[in-house]
Motif scaffolding. Structure first.
Motif, PDB file in Angstrom:
ATOM      1  N   ALA A  69       0.869  -1.269  -0.053  1.00 13.47           N
ATOM      2  CA  ALA A  69       0.080   0.136   0.077  1.00 13.47           C
ATOM      3  C   ALA A  69       1.154   1.033   0.345  1.00 13.47           C
ATOM      4  N   CYS A 107       1.403   3.798   3.530  1.00 10.73           N
ATOM      5  CA  CYS A 107       1.458   2.823   4.713  1.00 10.73           C
ATOM      6  C   CYS A 107       2.443   3.058   5.489  1.00 10.73           C
ATOM      7  N   PHE A 161       3.838   0.844   7.206  1.00 14.50           N
ATOM      8  CA  PHE A 161       4.541  -0.292   7.745  1.00 14.50           C
ATOM      9  C   PHE A 161       4.876  -0.868   6.635  1.00 14.50           C
ATOM     10  N   CYS A 162       4.472  -0.550   5.305  1.00 10.37           N
ATOM     11  CA  CYS A 162       4.880  -0.525   3.822  1.00 10.37           C
ATOM     12  C   CYS A 162       6.009  -0.380   3.196  1.00 10.37           C
ATOM     13  N   HIS A 221       1.406  -6.051   2.874  1.00  8.41           N
ATOM     14  CA  HIS A 221       0.079  -5.557   3.321  1.00  8.41           C
ATOM     15  C   HIS A 221      -0.882  -6.193   2.693  1.00  8.41           C
ATOM     16  N   HIS A 267      -2.267  -1.940   9.058  1.00 15.32           N
ATOM     17  CA  HIS A 267      -1.721  -2.914   8.186  1.00 15.32           C
ATOM     18  C   HIS A 267      -1.252  -4.413   9.977  1.00 15.32           C
TER      19      HIS A 267
HETATM   20 ZN   LIG Z   1       0.913  -1.829   4.083  1.00 14.97          ZN
END
Ligand SMILES: [Zn+2]
Length: 131
Positions: free
Chosen positions: A2, A5, A7-8, A47, A91
């Motif tokens: 994503a 995002c 965390f991505c 994700h 996420h």
């Molecule tokens: Zn993510």
């Protein structure tokens, strides 16, 4: 993946992290707002919105356990709280929270109670994970 995002972005290396474990499918890194010393987050590299969207749920939790066991060994945590609220970042993430006799959380883990470590201390903490 994503686009926006957080965390991505960590998985893609666009945001740095204090990495403690990585394999083909999962990444674990220290929470920048640790609830206790050694608090890590375990995420799937792809994700997924929720932890139970991750195709291999069992393997995902096995990775979390590895991280938890490492914190016991490295920091003498008494036990580990595995927390999956899921609303903080969109996420999937498992919070692996080492618990200590004298931590500030009492019976339950409180997300508002965090500890401060310097960049150097965080690097040192991350290095102690032997996984
Ligand atoms: Zn993510």
């Amino acid at each position: 993946m994503a686009e926006n995002c957080v965390f991505c972005k960590i998985v893609r290396g666009e945001i740095p992290c204090y990495k403690v474990y990585e394999d083909e499918d999962f990444l674990a890194f220290l929470d920048v707002k640790p609830l206790t010393k050694g608090n890590a987050l375990v995420i799937p590299k792809k994700h997924y919105r929720w932890v139970d969207d991750v195709p291999d749920f069992g393997e995902y939790f096995e990775v979390a356990r590895k991280v938890g066991q490492a914190t016991k060994k490295a920091f003498g945590a008494e036990f580990i709280s595995y927390i999956t609220i899921g609303l903080e970042v969109s996420h999937a993430h498992i919070r692996v929270v080492p618990r200590y006799k004298d931590d500030k959380h009492g019976g339950l883990v409180t997300l508002e109670v965090t500890e401060d470590f310097s960049d150097e201390e965080m690097k040192d903490i991350a290095k102690k994970f032997d996984i």
